[in-house]
Motif scaffolding. Structure first.
Motif, mmCIF file in Angstrom:
data_model
loop_
_atom_site.group_PDB
_atom_site.id
_atom_site.type_symbol
_atom_site.label_atom_id
_atom_site.label_comp_id
_atom_site.label_asym_id
_atom_site.label_seq_id
_atom_site.Cartn_x
_atom_site.Cartn_y
_atom_site.Cartn_z
ATOM 1 N N GLY A 136 47.305 -0.895 -7.379
ATOM 2 C CA GLY A 136 46.018 -0.583 -7.989
ATOM 3 C C GLY A 136 46.142 -0.225 -9.455
ATOM 4 N N TYR A 137 47.168 -0.753 -10.113
ATOM 5 C CA TYR A 137 47.387 -0.487 -11.536
ATOM 6 C C TYR A 137 46.580 -1.450 -12.409
ATOM 7 N N GLU A 138 46.216 -0.982 -13.590
ATOM 8 C CA GLU A 138 45.651 -1.864 -14.600
ATOM 9 C C GLU A 138 46.749 -2.774 -15.144
ATOM 10 N N LEU A 139 46.344 -3.925 -15.676
ATOM 11 C CA LEU A 139 47.313 -4.825 -16.307
ATOM 12 C C LEU A 139 47.686 -4.296 -17.686
ATOM 13 N N LYS A 140 48.926 -4.530 -18.064
ATOM 14 C CA LYS A 140 49.392 -4.123 -19.390
ATOM 15 C C LYS A 140 50.303 -5.207 -19.949
ATOM 16 N N PHE A 187 42.031 -3.801 -19.664
ATOM 17 C CA PHE A 187 43.209 -4.633 -19.887
ATOM 18 C C PHE A 187 43.973 -3.971 -21.024
ATOM 19 N N ASN A 188 45.165 -3.457 -20.743
ATOM 20 C CA ASN A 188 45.933 -2.686 -21.725
ATOM 21 C C ASN A 188 46.826 -3.600 -22.555
ATOM 22 N N LEU A 189 46.813 -3.375 -23.851
ATOM 23 C CA LEU A 189 47.632 -4.177 -24.758
ATOM 24 C C LEU A 189 48.327 -3.274 -25.770
ATOM 25 N N ASP A 190 49.653 -3.259 -25.730
ATOM 26 C CA ASP A 190 50.458 -2.590 -26.752
ATOM 27 C C ASP A 190 50.702 -3.576 -27.886
ATOM 28 N N GLY A 197 51.189 0.068 -15.294
ATOM 29 C CA GLY A 197 52.647 0.048 -15.228
ATOM 30 C C GLY A 197 53.259 -0.460 -16.517
ATOM 31 N N ASP A 198 54.467 -0.970 -16.428
ATOM 32 C CA ASP A 198 55.150 -1.559 -17.568
ATOM 33 C C ASP A 198 54.470 -2.882 -17.922
ATOM 34 N N SER A 199 54.805 -3.425 -19.079
ATOM 35 C CA SER A 199 54.224 -4.696 -19.500
ATOM 36 C C SER A 199 54.563 -5.788 -18.493
#
Length: 732
Positions: free
Chosen positions: A632-636, A359-362, A612-614
């Motif tokens: 099939g992208y991870e969440l961001k 789970f990607n977090l900027d 992808g983008d947020s």
């Protein structure tokens, strides 16, 4: 007598005017149409296990036969005799090469170039010579009147057809200088009577159906357009071409073209049948020279002039295009993307860097804002999330079930979110906390299985026109800007200068030495997706040389063991990336395009982690989420600890719902339902993809099928129901 002389002079001028178009112009001709080729005019010149090459030894025309299905791919399509068009359009379509040129005496003043096609300038003037080679032919195109000669080698190699131009063999006389070369613009093209489509890797990818009625001619440079002085970035939501290939599908067969050498100096061109084009075409155009301009006496309109320098633009020794031919179930855009993926794997440019999905977090630690003091405006860094608050955010996310975290810190250093000056400093912004606080955050994250990557940018900087920035050939600094969408004018406050390639490389090496003992990964903005030329007189650098420095940097970081996160990476950076974020989910929506297709995703999925983008960075976040599922992208997500109101005066004021508490429940629910699915396919290649209206179907090589319904109505197919704005997963 005087009247007769005037009439005679007028007649001569009229004849001279029309005569110029016979030899050089592309809009009119009084010559006869070229004779139609028949197969008995071709000779077998090469063959391998899968292909045969036949060539006309007088004019260099050829065709490739794919033995697996019997399809034939002609350098100039047959059956022109049945098409009613002007001679000029006919001659362009009948040309294997079209060049752009400028007469030598106009090099400093000309802002535009002229064109010449090989039929008029070479074939009609006896300027084509053909030489038999062991595995093909060498065709030399002599543009006689222009004193320009371009030899091209056509060969069969490794079950593929290759086209190569050796730059050292190009000859130019005193008459004109070569600007661009379009080689085989009609190769494999579709006639108006045929069904098919063009495949273009613009953004995520796009297709353009034959005869779609659009009059737009598409031309876009691979790896991004060249930044000029005062270029406006992000205009019209334009996406880059990140991968150097193109394709065409027709009559149950397909052709893939891969630009192997000089891709950075090449554009992909495409057009549909219209008044000025008799064919549906997609091909490549080499930018051999590039223009650098300077405006003089700008303050005096009456005396304003433009001065030009046309500079040799190529870096590699040759321009090479590899063609592969597909049949059966592989003859579609999915098969073309898979063939390009296999090619990258074979040459070592795509490696298995995949890891468990995250789970990607900027997290934005700080951002620049405009403030005033005694009536004077100045910039300062505004704290949005301290290191201690970042630690607290991690705890809250884990308490809500989001445990597989990949965190990227932005604006953590003393340079802020956007560099004030070119810098390699790893020093922190002390308003965010101490170095001890940062170490405590990193240790806490490591103990909890959370990966932290500190983002760094070696390319863009705000302040000063220093010797570290790229320039035009006239010593003018090149800058990029954001723009006002309503009027498409630049926003002066967003101006960014661009670091020289050597400077960016030096900064990256210094930074690596400072972080070599850190356990964290590294996120490198721009380096993997921004390609440019430095036209400076003393130390100019071509795009190819700039890419070489990028690869040097990424290779060193890879050797150090650092996990590398890149932003929407170009193909030359694929093999170094462990994770690519802000990966494209759409094309640039050019008028020529009929639909978007996931070429980028098909090439990379299963080899590199993609996000992808947020998700929340949209008025309709649900569609963003569903696009992640379909691709099939991870969440961001993007987050700050402080209130969203704190963003209003900053450089990131356009971010949506950034305070993490506003999206926490939504993110937790998405993560809970989607992460198990992603873990079952993250290391799987995409084997099939299709769209039926708002129903997107993605098939993975392990048999998992994900059907996404982007409509507001339930979808029924036999016993399968896909609820509105939702998805369904099945497995064979």
């Amino acid at each position: 007598m005087k009247a007769f002389k005037k009439s005679l002079i007028s007649l001569v001028l009229v004849l001279a005017f029309f005569a110029q178009f016979v030899f050089v112009g592309n809009t009119f001709s009084v010559g006869a149409q070229p004779s139609v080729q028949t197969e008995d005019t071709y000779t077998l010149v090469a063959e391998n296990g899968n292909l045969k090459m036949f060539a006309n030894m007088k004019n260099g025309l050829f065709f490739i036969e794919n033995l697996s299905d019997g399809s034939k791919w002609y350098s100039i399509p047959e059956n022109f005799k049945d098409v009613k068009i002007s001679d000029a359009v006919y001659a362009n379509a009948y040309s294997q090469m079209i060049i752009d040129f400028i007469y030598s005496e106009n090099l400093q003043t000309a802002t535009e170039f002229e064109s010449a096609c090989s039929y008029y300038e070479c074939f009609s003037n006896g300027g084509i010579s053909v030489e038999k080679l062991t595995n093909g032919v060498k065709v030399t195109y002599n543009f006689v009147d222009l004193e320009i000669s371009v030899p091209v080698i056509y060969t069969l190699e490794d079950n593929a057809f290759k086209v190569a131009v050796d730059y050292s063999q190009i000859k130019e006389g005193e008459t004109a200088k070569l600007i661009n070369i379009s080689i085989l613009p009609s190769f494999g093209a579709g006639l108006e009577s045929e069904n098919g489509y063009l495949v273009i890797p613009d953004g995520s990818g796009a297709i353009a159906n034959f005869n779609n009625g659009d009059k737009t001619k598409y031309e876009k440079q691979i790896y991004g357009e060249e930044p000029d002085a005062e270029v406006i970035k992000n205009a019209f939501d334009s996406k880059n071409i990140n991968m150097p290939f193109f394709g065409i599908v027709k009559n149950g067969a397909a052709m893939l073209g891969i630009i192997e050498d000089s891709a950075e100096s090449t554009a992909i061109c495409a057009s549909s049948v219209n008044e000025s084009s008799v064919l549906n075409t997609v091909s490549s155009k080499l930018y051999y020279r590039k223009n650098s301009q300077a405006k003089m006496f700008e303050d005096t309109f009456a005396y304003r002039i433009t001065v030009n320098k046309w500079i040799k633009y190529v870096y590699d020794k040759a321009f090479t295009v590899r063609y592969e031919f597909l049949s059966g179930d592989s003859a579609d855009y999915t098969g073309i993307a898979k063939a390009y993926r296999d090619y990258l794997v074979e040459i070592g440019d795509l490696k298995d860097n995949i890891s468990e999905p995250k789970f990607n977090l900027d997290i934005y630690n700080s951002a620049s804002e405009t403030a005033t003091f005694l009536g004077f405006f100045y910039k300062r860094n505004k704290v949005l999330t301290t290191f201690a608050q970042t630690k607290k955010m991690i705890s809250v996310l884990k308490e809500n079930g989001i445990s597989d975290l990949e965190i990227r810190l932005l604006g953590w250093s003393k340079n802020g979110l956007t560099n004030a000056t070119p810098s390699a400093s790893a020093k922190i912004n002390k308003k965010l906390g101490s170095q001890k606080d940062l170490r405590a955050l990193e240790n806490f994250a490591d103990k909890n299985g959370v990966t932290i990557s500190k983002n760094i940018d070696f390319t863009f900087h705000k302040k000063g026109k220093s010797s570290k920035s790229i320039k035009t050939a006239f010593n003018k600094y090149i800058s990029v800007y954001d723009f006002l969408p309503s009027v498409y004018t630049k926003i002066e406050d967003t101006k960014l200068n661009i670091a020289k390639a050597s400077v960016a490389e030096e900064l990256a090496q210094k930074y690596l030495k400072q972080i070599k003992d850190d356990a964290s990964g590294v996120s490198i903005s721009a380096l993997g997706n921004f390609c440019y030329t430095d036209f400076s007189d003393k130390d100019s650098v071509t795009r190819g040389e700039q890419i070489a420095t990028v690869e040097n940097v990424l290779s060193e970081y890879k050797k150090s063991g650092k996990k590398i996160t890149l932003d929407c990476a170009n193909a030359y950076a694929f093999k170094y990336a462990d994770r690519i974020i802000n990966a494209p989910v759409s094309s640039s929506a050019c008028k020529l395009f009929d639909s978007d297709v996931p070429l980028y995703q098909i090439v990379l999925h299963g080899y590199v982690n993609l996000a992808g983008d947020s998700v929340m960075n949209s008025a309709d976040y649900r569609l963003n989420y569903l696009n992640c599922v379909a691709n099939g992208y991870e969440l961001k997500f993007s987050g700050i600890y402080k209130s969203d109101t704190q963003l209003e005066s900053t450089e990131i004021k356009n971010l949506y719902s950034c305070n993490y508490k506003r999206w926490l429940d939504t993110a937790a629910k998405m993560n809970e339902e989607y992460m198990p699915i992603l873990k079952s396919v993250y290391n799987q290649k995409i084997s099939g993809y299709s769209e039926n209206g708002n129903i997107v179907k993605t098939v993975y090589e392990n048999g998992t099928t994900v059907m996404v319904n982007l409509s507001e109505n339930d979808f029924y197919q036999g016993e399968i129901t896909v609820p509105a704005l939702s998805y369904r997963v099945t497995k064979e």
